[in-house]
Design an enzyme around this catalytic site. Structure first.
Site, PDB file in Angstrom:
ATOM      1  N   CYS A  88       0.859  -1.183   0.000  1.00 29.62           N
ATOM      2  CA  CYS A  88       0.000   0.000   0.000  1.00 29.62           C
ATOM      3  C   CYS A  88       0.895   1.232   0.000  1.00 29.62           C
ATOM      4  O   CYS A  88       1.671   1.443   0.922  1.00 29.62           O
ATOM      5  CB  CYS A  88      -0.894  -0.026   1.241  1.00 29.62           C
ATOM      6  SG  CYS A  88      -1.935   1.433   1.399  1.00 29.62           S
ATOM      7  N   CYS A  95      -2.501  15.019   3.655  1.00 27.90           N
ATOM      8  CA  CYS A  95      -3.678  14.967   2.768  1.00 27.90           C
ATOM      9  C   CYS A  95      -4.498  16.240   2.970  1.00 27.90           C
ATOM     10  O   CYS A  95      -4.674  16.691   4.091  1.00 27.90           O
ATOM     11  CB  CYS A  95      -4.534  13.753   3.106  1.00 27.90           C
ATOM     12  SG  CYS A  95      -5.942  13.522   1.981  1.00 27.90           S
ATOM     13  N   CYS A  99     -11.480  14.188   5.841  1.00 27.14           N
ATOM     14  CA  CYS A  99     -12.376  13.124   6.292  1.00 27.14           C
ATOM     15  C   CYS A  99     -12.257  13.006   7.812  1.00 27.14           C
ATOM     16  O   CYS A  99     -11.145  12.887   8.347  1.00 27.14           O
ATOM     17  CB  CYS A  99     -12.027  11.813   5.612  1.00 27.14           C
ATOM     18  SG  CYS A  99     -12.081  11.928   3.802  1.00 27.14           S
ATOM     19  N   CYS A 102     -10.341   9.955   9.577  1.00 29.38           N
ATOM     20  CA  CYS A 102      -9.007   9.564   9.113  1.00 29.38           C
ATOM     21  C   CYS A 102      -7.922  10.395   9.795  1.00 29.38           C
ATOM     22  O   CYS A 102      -7.974  11.622   9.813  1.00 29.38           O
ATOM     23  CB  CYS A 102      -8.915   9.735   7.597  1.00 29.38           C
ATOM     24  SG  CYS A 102      -7.306   9.260   6.934  1.00 29.38           S
ATOM     25  N   CYS A 326      -5.792   1.182   7.555  1.00 30.82           N
ATOM     26  CA  CYS A 326      -6.455   2.257   6.815  1.00 30.82           C
ATOM     27  C   CYS A 326      -6.759   3.423   7.750  1.00 30.82           C
ATOM     28  O   CYS A 326      -7.336   3.232   8.807  1.00 30.82           O
ATOM     29  CB  CYS A 326      -7.798   1.794   6.261  1.00 30.82           C
ATOM     30  SG  CYS A 326      -7.715   0.519   5.043  1.00 30.82           S
TER      31      CYS A 326
HETATM   32  N1  SAH Z   1      -7.791   9.362  -0.240  1.00 31.83           N
HETATM   33  C1  SAH Z   1      -8.121   8.064  -0.741  1.00 31.83           C
HETATM   34  C2  SAH Z   1      -7.155   6.966  -0.328  1.00 31.83           C
HETATM   35  C3  SAH Z   1      -6.711   6.892   1.117  1.00 31.83           C
HETATM   36  S1  SAH Z   1      -7.823   6.287   2.319  1.00 31.83           S
HETATM   37  C4  SAH Z   1      -9.533   7.690  -0.352  1.00 31.83           C
HETATM   38  O1  SAH Z   1     -10.140   8.419   0.417  1.00 31.83           O
HETATM   39  O2  SAH Z   1     -10.050   6.706  -0.864  1.00 31.83           O
HETATM   40  C5  SAH Z   1      -8.014   4.574   2.030  1.00 31.83           C
HETATM   41  C6  SAH Z   1      -9.305   4.026   2.666  1.00 31.83           C
HETATM   42  O3  SAH Z   1      -9.226   4.038   4.090  1.00 31.83           O
HETATM   43  C7  SAH Z   1     -10.525   4.846   2.309  1.00 31.83           C
HETATM   44  O4  SAH Z   1     -11.550   4.015   1.847  1.00 31.83           O
HETATM   45  C8  SAH Z   1     -10.928   5.478   3.637  1.00 31.83           C
HETATM   46  O5  SAH Z   1     -12.301   5.704   3.701  1.00 31.83           O
HETATM   47  C9  SAH Z   1     -10.454   4.436   4.625  1.00 31.83           C
HETATM   48  N2  SAH Z   1     -10.261   4.977   5.963  1.00 31.83           N
HETATM   49  C10 SAH Z   1      -9.836   6.187   6.322  1.00 31.83           C
HETATM   50  N3  SAH Z   1      -9.756   6.311   7.662  1.00 31.83           N
HETATM   51  C11 SAH Z   1     -10.130   5.112   8.170  1.00 31.83           C
HETATM   52  C12 SAH Z   1     -10.218   4.588   9.494  1.00 31.83           C
HETATM   53  N4  SAH Z   1      -9.899   5.317  10.538  1.00 31.83           N
HETATM   54  N5  SAH Z   1     -10.613   3.305   9.627  1.00 31.83           N
HETATM   55  C13 SAH Z   1     -10.914   2.549   8.557  1.00 31.83           C
HETATM   56  N6  SAH Z   1     -10.811   2.984   7.284  1.00 31.83           N
HETATM   57  C14 SAH Z   1     -10.440   4.252   7.090  1.00 31.83           C
END
Ligand code: SAH
Length: 348
Positions: A88, A95, A99, A102, A326
């Protein structure tokens, strides 16, 4: 090589040394004359990322905390699996999207990565897992799901994927790569037009604009109607039998009720999308105000989607204990799990 008055085969030699054997310095390319190595070193550099720390999870997942030449954090995760391994990579340092679930969001955007910085993350992970100058194992998958929004580093990303696909180099073809976006609509439409494109995953996290606005503010710019419209367009580029993916992070008491599941199924069915849903239990981290959904809520949610004809899968979290899962990439240290690079190069 032309500028240096060298024959063309030298260029092929260097490309293979850096990308197929994954050597990380010109000095290591011993088949080149010494003077040529020195001349190269004066005008170029074979690697720019440095390893700050390497963390190994109890489940075998490895997280690399790297640093760019200008001192910014980059993180890469190696995820061993029974039949294939997955790397990954990050597309940005930090970023810009905010969100709420995250941890990377808390860094803000430091900058987008170059194509070279994306490729080098994969080189570092492969070399650590399998050893320098070994063949890239067939079936290694790449996911663009690390820190950052890949579609805001689109040119670097596509260039990196082209370089990594080269049969004379790593030979990781786009069919083994999945790129995840929070929903940068124009780039989803653009990706659909690229013939040798990677697979697409779209982070959804909510079935209504009202909730998605709160969890993923990018939704205010490109709301669900537009996002799913672009997905519909993208669908035309799918091969027979291929589906694209929606990711749905499951937050306890926030987006994980039976009503949410029904709303999500109805939304996707209304657009008749050839997609599947990956349910990702939230990976908690100290300043984030959420808890993961209970296993029962996840199971129920999945069952409702399936009953309404939507394939749904529950993702097993990997590397949570070392902040590698993630949404946990935020350049964190963790004293008790750090091990040094170098000693264990054996494949898991
Ligand atoms: N910016 C891109 C890629 C990075 S995040 C995107 O948003 O898709 C990769 C994945 O991790 C995304 O699906 C996001 O929703 C998820 N993610 C982010 N924070 C998370 C968390 N705390 N627990 C589980 N998944 C999370």
């Amino acid at each position: 090589m032309q500028e240096l008055g060298e024959p063309a085969y030298r260029a092929r030699q260097i490309f293979a040394a850096l990308h197929s054997r994954r050597l990380q310095s010109f000095d290591a390319i011993t088949e080149l004359p010494k003077e040529l190595r020195a001349a190269l070193g004066k005008r170029a550099t074979a690697s720019t990322l440095t390893l700050e720390s390497r963390y190994v999870s109890e489940d075998g997942t490895r997280r690399y905390l790297l640093k760019t030449h200008d001192g910014l954090p980059v993180e890469t995760v190696f995820i061993p699996e029974e039949r294939r391994d997955t790397i990954c990579f990050s597309s940005q340092s930090g970023c810009p999207l905010q969100c709420s679930f995250c941890l990377t969001a808390q860094l803000g955007l430091l900058r987008s990565l170059s194509a070279g910085e994306i490729v080098e993350q994969v080189v570092i992970a492969l070399n650590d897992a399998y050893g320098v100058a070994t063949e890239t194992p067939h079936g290694t998958n790449l996911v663009g799901m690390g820190a950052g929004e890949p579609f805001l580093a689109f040119e670097s990303l596509m260039k990196a994927l082209r370089v990594m696909a080269d049969p004379a180099g790593m030979h990781i073809v786009p069919g083994r790569v999945t790129v995840s976006t929070a929903g940068i609509v124009p780039r989803i439409r653009e990706l659909a037009t690229i013939s040798d494109r990677p697979h697409l995953a779209v982070s959804l996290a909510a079935p209504t604009d009202e909730l998605r606005d709160q969890l993923m503010p990018i939704n205010k710019k490109w709301p669900l109607q537009e996002l799913l419209g672009a997905c519909k367009e993208f669908e035309k580029s799918l091969k027979p039998g291929e589906r694209f993916t929606f990711e749905y992070v499951m937050l306890d008491g926030v987006n994980d009720s039976e009503d949410h599941a029904r709303q999500l199924a109805n939304l996707l069915n209304r657009h008749q999308l050839r997609a599947k849903v990956n349910l990702i239990p939230h990976n908690p981290a100290a300043p984030l105000p959420y808890l993961p959904s209970t296993p029962m809520a996840v199971e129920k949610f999945q069952a409702i989607l399936e009953a309404k004809g939507i394939p749904a899968f529950v993702r097993r979290p990997r590397g949570r204990d070392i902040y590698a899962a993630c949404g946990q990439l935020a350049a964190r240290g963790s004293e008790n799990v750090a091990t040094s690079m170098g000693s264990s190069n054996a494949a898991p």
